[in-house]
Enzyme design. Structure first.
Site, short mmCIF file in Angstrom:
data_model
loop_
_atom_site.label_atom_id
_atom_site.label_comp_id
_atom_site.label_asym_id
_atom_site.label_seq_id
_atom_site.Cartn_x
_atom_site.Cartn_y
_atom_site.Cartn_z
N ASP A 398 68.11 60.78 37.48
CA ASP A 398 67.74 61.98 36.76
C ASP A 398 66.25 61.98 36.46
OD1 ASP A 398 69.12 64.24 35.02
OD2 ASP A 398 67.61 63.30 33.73
N GLU A 427 66.34 63.06 41.73
CA GLU A 427 66.48 64.42 41.23
C GLU A 427 65.16 64.83 40.59
OE1 GLU A 427 67.87 67.43 37.98
OE2 GLU A 427 66.94 65.49 37.67
#
Lengths: 680, 680
Positions: A398, A427
């Site tokens: 993330d 990401e």
């Protein structure tokens, strides 16, 4: 002739070699940032290496590609072949996952140069002299050989010399002896490499496993898998969904964070700043009294349940991928145990995390300028180690661009040194150079701008860059039509044709793609408010129940598309993509070709969800290895219809109210009458 | 939380820095081969440097360009400015000729980050907290400052803190104090650079003198300058030609080799294999009983005469350039003195030199694989040293690609270390990568394919590559419409329009150009035989007498063109070239713009020597800094005609029977009524 003014410095070869080293290796490609970062391939996939090599004058060169596993000091070498324009090429195939090195050596080859010169000679006197020179070269090769070969070469050299100096020497006979192919091949095996040039760098290559290059991801929130509305889903509920997900043809099942969720500053439904008592909070607000990044939210199950789920998923051909988000809810155990890992303000608070324009009031970021950074890095890496030990080999990371880059390079390097099979997906929806840096420093796959690329021109430009630009050596795109954070405006109309078109584009333009489901197959399309890309009633903040029996579900269509992907090697790599001209801006057409050229898939997508669109597609049969002037068959794998095409231009028509795309497999004419079908 | 399986290796920053160094310098440009070779500029010419820099998250970065002379360990630094997309830019100007180094440092700046955050705050509580944080940053800056500045900063920090914690704190007052511009500028002068990232390479730059970038060459054979037919010309005859050559506007006068010419295997007229008794031989068959590469052919004059000629030429603004050809006639003194420098064949002969398809039966090549290479290299370099001591600072090097590349890199490096003003022109008409390597390893200028680029498409592509391709950082083209070796087919018709067009193209497309005269201005155009690029009765093998009074001489036209070059800075560099659309393939149009944008020259050439050609030229006034919607003047410097243009499309017509080109200087409208002319 002595010089007056110049202090004498002994001549030196600029590369520190012997001054007689005349071969030049001007460039070795591919190379990423001068060798600072590795090129990426998968095990079993060939790496084509080119080198720009030459020497002064007109002598013949020999060029060798050398490669080795990083664990092996020696490795192998193979000859490079000249392509013209001083470009030499060879390829090698890393046999197993891991890190490799490749480099190039080149030398001016006296024996080959002599042979080349000999072949041009016509005058007897020239041939006599050249033969004597050749005899010396052959004798020298003999000295470098052993055993029988040494004797064979020595005899040849002596014969050639004798014939050259004989009174009765004959030009034709002499030339034939000098240019004997078999003997030349033998001599070439014992070249004089004392003056070989060595490219100064050994360039790095990472060979990943197949799934790094070709993967189909399905994201879901485990807590929303309960069959009864309002109940918190668990790993057992996820297990019940595995057959359906596998039937759709996915091979990676990816979960948002599965850890305990903070209670301090917990978000309510629809990102409300204040949570109600029964609100479940955001899974990205990691850590509470129950534990942190190595713990599991009790409602989901135990570590034992998780390991069991991994095994069950494997039984369906599915790998579980975890989202690793390095950030803490205010009540994460790290906050008390390691206050030095956070940046405290004069009022005793920590500034919450932001990824503009998003604000995460329920999250503390780590402070990568902490003086205790070695402990922080070691602990964060140990989070991966923990889940690897639990059986997870794929991580979606993330917002890696909000954590220090050197940490990632170190951590991924260390982890892959021990576990080269691990896959990291970055990401990072951020600026291009930042995304590329993350890919260079070790992330296996990368999120892209696909979600925001919807029109013909922008899709063409973007996927040309992704598949063939310089970044294609290290940046592996993983494209998503939707994510829990991004419900693109185009999807907000909810038309099946838009969802189908975006799925086909993702699944055929990129070898790695994913969807966030069940929101995708059930065409969830309402935004939190007009102009927002956030989902209304987003699963990020609440439990949801999904009606998998909805007759409008795209699950069967997705299964078909993923089946086509699996069966067609052309769709297993990003290379080999070529856009095709078509005279309608609402139609996008492209061909993908497998490395060996056998499998060719031509996709045509109608980007207009409302109207039938038609046009003339330009496709030269020769470009797809079909015979010019003969028909070839286009087998639409979506509709199972077959079309026979001939010539260069072909009519295509797509109705968005049925299926807005063709995925054609090219079937070439086969002349063998024993074949059931004339096209294969 | 301890890990079981992972042997603990302490975390390390991949660049060997402190782990808290978060700034990333991803690329520094320009760079040639990862810093292996220098970028080239001239002294006084700015080098624009870009760096791709960023850090994790959203903190503010500061980026510095550092540069120094190689003789100076310290040098200077200046701030780089963000251009967007993580590209930072700054430029520095090497003040003097020599070698320089440049690199980049970047750091996450806590003070700037705080200021940026402070500016966004609106709530009083947030402003109070932010002000307290700022007070700490300011106090830290004060610690790094001295004297009055230290006191000023310390006072500011204390005031800000007091105001922030006061009960009566006011948001507006507090913010104004925190964001004080002058104090911020003072604090910014004392940044915390402890965690600065340093680009790992110091990239090299060579700053040459002006003539490396902008020069006009005139080649002649000194032996053909006698006024009486049949007499061997001398340096004194050359001296008589200096005023005419200077009047044509040239600044480099270049001679083929001036050394004693071999008698063994001497070539006769028109490259005959057997010379007659009075044949003078080829000047490239260097060396005889009278001496070798450091000697002068007695018929030309003495060393004293040569030095006198250099001084006379200088009086006319002309520099003498010598051709250095490293090869030997069979009777060159080196052959006896240093037999080990040649490759002897079994019959006691040496294979003569070749540069296919050319054969040089009168020339022995050196053997760069000689075991005595250090002596060979030292001696060859000393040839340059000798002529430098005689006053020559420009060398045209004959066929450098047939001599070992490491020799050139070493020799040019050593020579320029002592004599950075020396210019080397590589006469390598060979394959592209070889020509580029020579430019990289030190040659100041390079011959090009211009001679064979005649049509619109090929000229456009080639000069776009030369002026803006990656090679433009190190490859300085020097373009020639003719040479003693190349009478291009297009010139063989002898039409004045072809000669004029080729001259204008050479002189305006490239900042460095040359002609081989008097063959060029007197339109010598007969080939030795049909299909040959060799001149009939080539001066390479015989004396020639030239009629400089020929009324068809292009000398006045050449003088005009060179005058235009001298007066227009846009023509002094290769950068700034842009081709313009024109709807006639026989017309080529392009604009060149000086670095400061003040001087713009638009050239239009009719490539058809037989017919009048006309067309519409696309030229957007804004692209040449003229006001849209207003007229601007195009002053044809060749004809001295002035045209007033307006709008985007302009009619052009060129008659090859008068002058086949326009060289327009753009004159912009000036509103000041005191100006004599409304256009300047």
């Amino acid at each position: 002739m002595a010089e007056k003014n110049t202090p004498v410095r002994p001549p030196t070869h600029p590369d520190g070699a012997d001054g007689r080293v005349r071969a030049v290796i001007d460039a070795v490609l591919p190379i990423v940032d001068g060798g600072r970062f590795p090129v990426k391939r998968v095990a079993g996939e060939a790496l084509r290496v080119q080198a720009h090599c030459f020497a002064d004058g007109h002598d013949m060169l020999r060029v060798m590609l050398r490669w080795r596993s990083e664990d092996d000091a020696h490795g192998a070498e193979l000859p490079m072949k000249p392509l013209g324009n001083d470009v030499w090429q060879a390829e090698f195939t890393p046999p197993a996952i891991g890190r490799y090195r490749y480099t190039v050596a080149a030398w001016v080859d006296a024996f080959e140069s002599w042979r080349h010169d000999m072949a041009r000679r016509v005058e007897l006197d020239d041939i006599r002299i050249a033969s004597q020179i050749g005899a010396l070269e052959i004798a020298a090769a003999a000295e470098r050989a052993n055993g029988v070969e040494r004797k064979t070469l020595a005899r040849w050299g002596m014969e050639l010399h004798s014939a050259a100096v004989a009174d009765a020497a004959d030009a034709t006979v002499l030339k034939a002896l000098a240019l004997d192919e078999a003997l030349a091949a033998l001599a070439a095996r014992y070249p004089d490499r004392r003056l070989a040039a060595q490219y100064p760098l050994e360039l790095p290559l990472v060979a990943d496993r197949d799934r790094a290059r070709f993967s189909s991801w399905y994201e879901l929130f485990p807590r929303s898998t309960a069959t009864e509305t309002g109940r918190h889903g668990s790993f057992k509920d996820v297990a019940a969904r595995l057959p359906a997900i596998a039937a759709m043809g996915f091979d990676v099942l990816y979960f948002p964070p599965i850890h305990p969720i903070g209670r301090v500053q917990r978000k309510g439904k629809n990102n409300a700043l204040v949570a109600k008592a029964d609100d479940v909070g955001s899974p990205w607000a990691i850590g509470a009294a129950e534990g942190g990044h190595k713990s599991i939210l009790p409602e989901l199950g135990t570590a034992e349940d998780f390991r069991h789920l991994i095994a069950q998923a494997a039984g369906h051909g599915l790998e579980i991928a975890l989202d690793i988000a390095f950030q803490c809810a205010p009540d994460h155990p790290y906050v008390k145990a390691h206050p030095s890992w956070f940046r405290w303000r004069p009022d005793g608070s920590v500034q919450y995390a932001e990824n503009p324009p998003k604000k995460y009031q329920d999250i503390y970021p780590f402070n990568f300028e902490s003086e205790d950074w070695p402990a922080l890095w070691a602990e964060l890496k140990s989070v991966f180690d923990h889940w690897i030990a639990e059986g997870v080999k794929i991580f979606r990371v993330d917002n890696p661009h909000t954590k220090a880059f050197p940490f990632w390079e170190w951590a991924i390097g260390e982890i892959k040194r021990q576990h080269p099979e691990v896959i990291f997906l970055a990401e990072a929806f951020t600026r291009p150079k930042v995304m590329h840096r993350l890919a260079k420093l070790g992330f296996t796959q990368s999120y892209t701008y696909f979600t925001w690329r919807n029109d013909k021109q922008e899709l063409t430009e973007y996927f040309t860059e992704l598949s063939a630009g310089p970044g294609s050596e290290y940046f592996r795109p993983n494209v998503w039509p939707n994510t829990p954070d991004i419900l693109h405006e185009r999807l907000q109309g909810g038309e099946p044709a838009v969802f189908m078109a975006r799925l086909v584009l993702a699944a055929t333009l990129a070898a790695n793609y994913g969807i966030y489901g069940p929101a995708f197959e059930l065409r969830e399309h309402l935004p939190r408010e007009p102009g927002s890309e956030e989902y209304l009633h987003s699963e990020k903040y609440q439990l949801r129940a999904w009606n998998h029996d909805d007759p409008g579900s795209l699950a069967p269509f997705i299964a078909r598309v993923n089946g086509i992907r699996r069966d067609n090697p052309a769709l297993h790599a990003d290379r080999g993509l070529r856009f095709l001209a078509i005279d309608n801006d609402q139609l996008l057409a492209y061909a993908k070709r497998s490395d060996d050229g056998v499998n060719v898939v031509v996709t045509v997508v109608n980007l207009d969800p409302h109207n039938v669109q038609s046009g003339w597609l330009a496709l030269d049969p020769a470009s797809i290895d079909c015979e010019a002037g003969h028909p070839f068959q286009m087998h639409d794998l979506l509709s199972n219809q077959r079309f026979v095409w001939q010539g260069d231009r072909h009519f295509v028509r797509l109705d968005p109210h049925s299926v807005p795309a063709h995925i054609f497999r090219v079937r070439r004419r086969v002349r063998d009458e024993r074949e059931f079908d004339y096209f294969q």
